[in-house]
Design a protein around this motif. Structure first.
Motif, PDB file in Angstrom:
ATOM      1  N   GLY A  90       0.887  -1.308  -0.024  1.00 43.69           N
ATOM      2  CA  GLY A  90       0.105  -0.059   0.031  1.00 43.69           C
ATOM      3  C   GLY A  90       0.785   1.251  -0.025  1.00 43.69           C
ATOM      4  N   SER A  91       0.310   2.396  -0.452  1.00 40.20           N
ATOM      5  CA  SER A  91       1.193   3.543  -0.289  1.00 40.20           C
ATOM      6  C   SER A  91       1.389   3.954   1.102  1.00 40.20           C
ATOM      7  N   LEU A  95       4.658   5.969   2.604  1.00 37.97           N
ATOM      8  CA  LEU A  95       4.622   7.038   3.362  1.00 37.97           C
ATOM      9  C   LEU A  95       5.388   6.934   4.601  1.00 37.97           C
ATOM     10  N   TYR A 138      -4.474  14.184   4.843  1.00 35.99           N
ATOM     11  CA  TYR A 138      -4.583  12.647   5.032  1.00 35.99           C
ATOM     12  C   TYR A 138      -4.096  12.456   6.528  1.00 35.99           C
ATOM     13  N   THR A 185      -1.247  16.294  -0.067  1.00 36.59           N
ATOM     14  CA  THR A 185      -2.473  15.287  -0.534  1.00 36.59           C
ATOM     15  C   THR A 185      -3.141  16.136  -1.898  1.00 36.59           C
ATOM     16  N   ALA A 189      -7.895  15.114   0.196  1.00 35.54           N
ATOM     17  CA  ALA A 189      -8.497  14.411   1.127  1.00 35.54           C
ATOM     18  C   ALA A 189      -8.472  15.012   2.348  1.00 35.54           C
ATOM     19  N   ALA A 216      -3.270   9.684  -4.375  1.00 37.86           N
ATOM     20  CA  ALA A 216      -4.073   8.665  -4.268  1.00 37.86           C
ATOM     21  C   ALA A 216      -5.403   8.782  -4.962  1.00 37.86           C
ATOM     22  N   TYR A 217      -5.979   9.641  -5.401  1.00 36.77           N
ATOM     23  CA  TYR A 217      -7.262   9.916  -5.921  1.00 36.77           C
ATOM     24  C   TYR A 217      -7.039  10.519  -7.514  1.00 36.77           C
ATOM     25  N   THR A 240      -1.343   4.707  -5.625  1.00 38.12           N
ATOM     26  CA  THR A 240      -1.846   3.493  -5.126  1.00 38.12           C
ATOM     27  C   THR A 240      -2.660   2.808  -6.193  1.00 38.12           C
ATOM     28  N   SER A 242      -5.227   0.935  -4.657  1.00 34.89           N
ATOM     29  CA  SER A 242      -6.304   0.721  -3.846  1.00 34.89           C
ATOM     30  C   SER A 242      -7.739   1.469  -4.579  1.00 34.89           C
ATOM     31  N   LYS A 243      -7.609   2.768  -4.562  1.00 38.12           N
ATOM     32  CA  LYS A 243      -8.963   3.405  -4.860  1.00 38.12           C
ATOM     33  C   LYS A 243      -9.262   3.288  -6.384  1.00 38.12           C
ATOM     34  N   ARG A 251      -3.205  -4.424  -1.223  1.00 36.95           N
ATOM     35  CA  ARG A 251      -2.003  -3.450  -0.536  1.00 36.95           C
ATOM     36  C   ARG A 251      -1.198  -3.406  -1.541  1.00 36.95           C
ATOM     37  N   VAL A 252      -1.084  -2.502  -2.711  1.00 36.78           N
ATOM     38  CA  VAL A 252      -0.021  -2.265  -3.438  1.00 36.78           C
ATOM     39  C   VAL A 252      -0.109  -0.752  -3.753  1.00 36.78           C
TER      40      VAL A 252
HETATM   41  C1  LIG Z   1      -6.288   5.817   0.954  1.00 38.31           C
HETATM   42  C2  LIG Z   1      -5.293   6.610   0.812  1.00 38.31           C
HETATM   43  C3  LIG Z   1      -3.913   6.478   0.807  1.00 38.31           C
HETATM   44  C4  LIG Z   1      -3.564   5.001   1.372  1.00 38.31           C
HETATM   45  O1  LIG Z   1      -3.562   4.083   0.008  1.00 38.31           O
HETATM   46  P1  LIG Z   1      -3.026   2.583   0.293  1.00 38.31           P
HETATM   47  O2  LIG Z   1      -2.092   2.410  -0.872  1.00 38.31           O
HETATM   48  O3  LIG Z   1      -4.095   1.734   0.380  1.00 38.31           O
HETATM   49  O4  LIG Z   1      -2.065   2.347   1.404  1.00 38.31           O
HETATM   50  C5  LIG Z   1      -2.891   7.197   0.819  1.00 38.31           C
HETATM   51  N1  LIG Z   1      -3.083   8.580   0.676  1.00 38.31           N
HETATM   52  C6  LIG Z   1      -4.321   8.944   0.576  1.00 38.31           C
HETATM   53  C7  LIG Z   1      -4.781  10.521   0.737  1.00 38.31           C
HETATM   54  C8  LIG Z   1      -5.397   8.011   0.813  1.00 38.31           C
HETATM   55  O5  LIG Z   1      -6.700   8.472   0.862  1.00 38.31           O
END
Ligand SMILES: *Cc1c(COP(=O)(O)O)cnc(C)c1O
Length: 385
Positions: A90-91, A95, A138, A185, A189, A216-217, A240, A242-243, A251-252
């Motif tokens: 995961g990111s 971080l 975040y 961010t 977020a 992330a977004y 990431t 994830s989203k 978790r990548v």
């Molecule tokens: C969800 C999120 C992350 C973490 O993402 P993972 O890759 O699932 O660990 C990082 N930064 C922000 C702003 C997020 O919303």
């Protein structure tokens, strides 16, 4: 054991720590889950097939320790080299690694080399120990900085979540252009606000320390700032799977940036920090990007439809470049809405923090989920008017 309480065995810094609070993952059936910005679309059929095909006796083996094939595929995707890329669990993993690789714990004051530097009046110690980030952004950044024993520098965004005037702040020592690490961010977020590349470039240019642009977004946004990671030696872009790519479960995440910074983080990561199925899934994802681009467009369209509907129901909705909306009810408090929506089986997120207390954060779910949310909002409104 001679000590009276096991509490005394825990480092004071950890004892005092306020841990990150993840969004709730409820077990209740039939609950519409719009609280953690998960993607309503499943991973592509090809990704699911790749994960299934990799699920056999080979699970006994260690995965590729450097995620080499994935880093090479990401390098092709971003038109850079594999040594510009590090992959993490995961990111969030990355971080944390960035905090450990680039920031001096302020406890290091006692170290000889540091105190010598203090005496000779070289670069202010404070900046070497500083993790700087905007508020709100975040909420993990402050936790990572606290765990590390770094100095936190929280800088308030404007009312509309735009960046404040950093020239003015710097004059009043409220912004540190030498902070060891600055997290941004982008899009923001929990507000959803997007920033232009020009704005981000100005921050990168201003800083002599490392800047992490947490994108992330970004797949839901109009613009991204990836090329700043190529142009500035102090800039890392965080992405990431994830989203936008529906892979929270595996978790990548990855960083792109200067090979010197990437190598520093690579030295201190766990040897097998990226699980094998995650590597397989992320690789397959990069081979089916059309599937995901369709999802981005669908989510953006649903986001705009939801924003319109909420505004007609007298919510103040912040413009969003993400897969969630920040909305302020005009009737009742946000906390009351959280509870009433939950009673209607819709789970959204509410942050009990000064600037955020008036808002609900709502993930853009599927069209059916958003229809159910809008219906619930209409019903709840009737109990007030
Ligand atoms: C969800 C999120 C992350 C973490 O993402 P993972 O890759 O699932 O660990 C990082 N930064 C922000 C702003 C997020 O919303």
């Amino acid at each position: 054991m001679k000590t009276s309480s096991p509490n005394r065995l825990v480092r004071p810094i950890v004892r005092k720590l306020r841990a990150y609070i993840p969004g709730e993952q409820p077990r209740i059936k039939g609950l519409i889950k719009l609280n953690t910005n998960e993607n309503p679309h499943p991973p592509s059929p090809r990704v699911l097939a790749a994960i299934k095909a990799a699920t056999d006796g080979r699970l006994r083996l260690y995965p590729n320790p450097t995620a080499q094939p994935l880093r090479e595929a990401l390098a092709r995707f971003h038109r850079c080299n594999a040594d510009n890329i590090i992959v993490g669990n995961g990111s969030d993993d990355l971080l944390a690694l960035a905090t450990r690789a680039f920031v001096e714990p302020s406890g290091a004051r006692h170290l000889k080399s540091v105190s010598r530097r203090l005496e000779s009046g070289q670069s202010p110690l404070d900046s070497k120990c500083a993790v700087q980030f905007f508020e709100p952004s975040y909420s993990l950044y402050s936790v990572l900085a606290s765990i590390h024993g770094a100095n936190l520098r929280e800088v308030r965004l404007k009312e509309d979540f735009d960046f404040p005037d950093l020239d003015v702040l710097q004059k009043h020592r409220a912004w540190d252009s030498r902070a060891a690490l600055t997290f941004v961010t982008t899009p923001n977020a929990p507000s959803g606000r997007g920033y232009s590349k020009r704005q981000l470039e100005a921050i990168c240019h201003r800083q002599s320390g490392v800047v992490v642009l947490d994108e992330a977004y970004v797949d839901f946004a109009a613009e991204n700032a990836m090329d700043l990671a190529m142009r500035f030696p102090n800039v890392l872009v965080s992405r990431t799977f994830s989203k936008a790519y529906s892979l929270c479960f595996l978790r990548v995440g990855y960083f792109v940036g200067n090979p010197v910074l990437i190598r520093a983080m690579d030295k201190i990561r766990d040897s097998y920090n990226v699980n094998g199925l995650g590597q397989v899934a992320a690789l397959a994802t990069l081979e089916d990007l059309d599937y995901y681009r369709k999802n981005f467009h669908a989510i953006i369209a649903t986001r705009e439809r939801l924003a319109d509907a909420l505004e007609r129901l007298e919510f103040k909705v912040c413009p969003s470049q993400t897969n969630f909306l920040l909305a302020r009810p005009c009737l009742g408090t946000a906390e009351q809405w959280l509870e009433k929506l939950r009673a209607s089986k819709v789970l959204v997120r509410w942050f009990n923090a000064s600037k955020m207390r008036d808002y609900l954060r709502i993930t853009v779910g599927s069209d059916a989920e958003i229809d159910a949310l809008i219906l619930a909002v209409k019903r709840i409104r009737k109990t007030w008017i």
